[in-house]
Design a protein around this motif. Sequence first.
Motif, PDB file in Angstrom:
ATOM      1  N   UNK A  57       9.847  -4.668 -11.371  1.00 34.52           N
ATOM      2  CA  UNK A  57       9.247  -4.144  -9.790  1.00 34.52           C
ATOM      3  C   UNK A  57       8.977  -5.131  -8.945  1.00 34.52           C
ATOM      4  N   UNK A  58       8.054  -6.046  -9.449  1.00 36.47           N
ATOM      5  CA  UNK A  58       7.317  -7.014  -8.408  1.00 36.47           C
ATOM      6  C   UNK A  58       8.582  -8.199  -8.058  1.00 36.47           C
ATOM      7  N   UNK A  59       9.148  -8.618  -9.190  1.00 35.50           N
ATOM      8  CA  UNK A  59       9.947 -10.021  -8.789  1.00 35.50           C
ATOM      9  C   UNK A  59      11.432  -9.563  -8.560  1.00 35.50           C
ATOM     10  N   UNK A  60      12.061  -8.410  -8.846  1.00 32.12           N
ATOM     11  CA  UNK A  60      13.559  -8.144  -8.669  1.00 32.12           C
ATOM     12  C   UNK A  60      13.352  -7.117  -7.207  1.00 32.12           C
ATOM     13  N   UNK A  61      12.619  -6.223  -7.474  1.00 36.98           N
ATOM     14  CA  UNK A  61      12.465  -4.999  -6.523  1.00 36.98           C
ATOM     15  C   UNK A  61      11.568  -5.651  -5.236  1.00 36.98           C
ATOM     16  N   UNK A  62      10.633  -6.330  -5.458  1.00 35.13           N
ATOM     17  CA  UNK A  62       9.791  -7.052  -4.257  1.00 35.13           C
ATOM     18  C   UNK A  62       8.697  -6.030  -4.063  1.00 35.13           C
ATOM     19  N   UNK A  63       8.307  -5.002  -4.917  1.00 38.93           N
ATOM     20  CA  UNK A  63       7.068  -4.381  -4.474  1.00 38.93           C
ATOM     21  C   UNK A  63       5.728  -4.897  -4.559  1.00 38.93           C
ATOM     22  N   UNK A  64       5.163  -5.079  -3.335  1.00 36.07           N
ATOM     23  CA  UNK A  64       3.832  -5.810  -3.281  1.00 36.07           C
ATOM     24  C   UNK A  64       2.839  -4.934  -3.599  1.00 36.07           C
ATOM     25  N   UNK A  65       2.840  -3.536  -3.218  1.00 31.67           N
ATOM     26  CA  UNK A  65       1.373  -2.703  -3.826  1.00 31.67           C
ATOM     27  C   UNK A  65       1.367  -2.462  -5.266  1.00 31.67           C
TER      28      UNK A  65
END
Length: 305
Positions: A57-65
């Motif tokens: 979620x954080x590294x591939x999809x770039x979700x920051x929340x």
Amino acid sequence: MEIFVQQLINGLTLGSIYGLIAIGYTMVFGIIGMVNFAHGDVFMVSAFIALICFLLLTTVLGITSIFLALAIVLVVAMFFTSLLSWAIERVAYRPLRGSFRLAPMISAIGMSILLANFVQVSQGPRNKPIPPMITDVITLMDSGTYQVTLAWKQIIIMVITSALLAGFWYLVQKTSLGRAQRACEQDRKMAALLGINVDHTISLTFVIGAALAAVAGVMYLMYYGVANFADGFVPGVKAFTAAVLGGIGSLPGAVLGGLLIGLIETFWSAYFSIEYKDVAAFSILAITLIFMPQGLLGRPEVEKV
């Protein structure tokens, strides 16, 4: 005084995680009288599912929340862990129901070894860290030389544990599924004669226990920021100890036992020796069982005639 308050907060946080795992042990034992030794490894698998999901979620999809990522991780970990536990019950335990008493226990130990080895081979033997999810803290006391802090992740763990315990108590006490579970706990043959689908009820019990273990796995990962294939053993044994200490078969007892084990560990580590914290926890268990064999909130065994 500051050290006491800080260790109290740390102990309640750790005990909340133990309590969530212990509920799975106590539910399964209460209904089918079996100690599910694979439950600790199901918890470990859930931590790895959460780790992989969080990194995606954080590294591939770039979700920051972080809170959005945490919510998605919780749902994904609960789904896949419940699916795994449902499959384990169907493949490893159900065919042995009605067999001699040790058969399902041996199957559970084998399943525990299988899960640990699978994760070790697929993920490697080293610790798998993640970036800190939540780092903010609240300073409660400041004496100049020592600060008492309450981290937001500790608040989240305690609030989620309290909410899940309340929701699960309602499920068991007020819903048709809870009545079916209690009926199966008392007499499975009679429950079947009354039209309760015993196999379905037992499967759902495994699924619910695994979902709670998944929540504990996500909380564990959020709190410590690391997962290892061996994490299923020690936390699993301590959660089982918590279930026995609180009175195996009792839901409030499982949480109470988890909190006590967490508090004993942290206070012993702070005031005595960290090397002997496990000895202290198990010694308290042994002393309690000598004087209260049914545990703190367990019911005395009644012989049927």
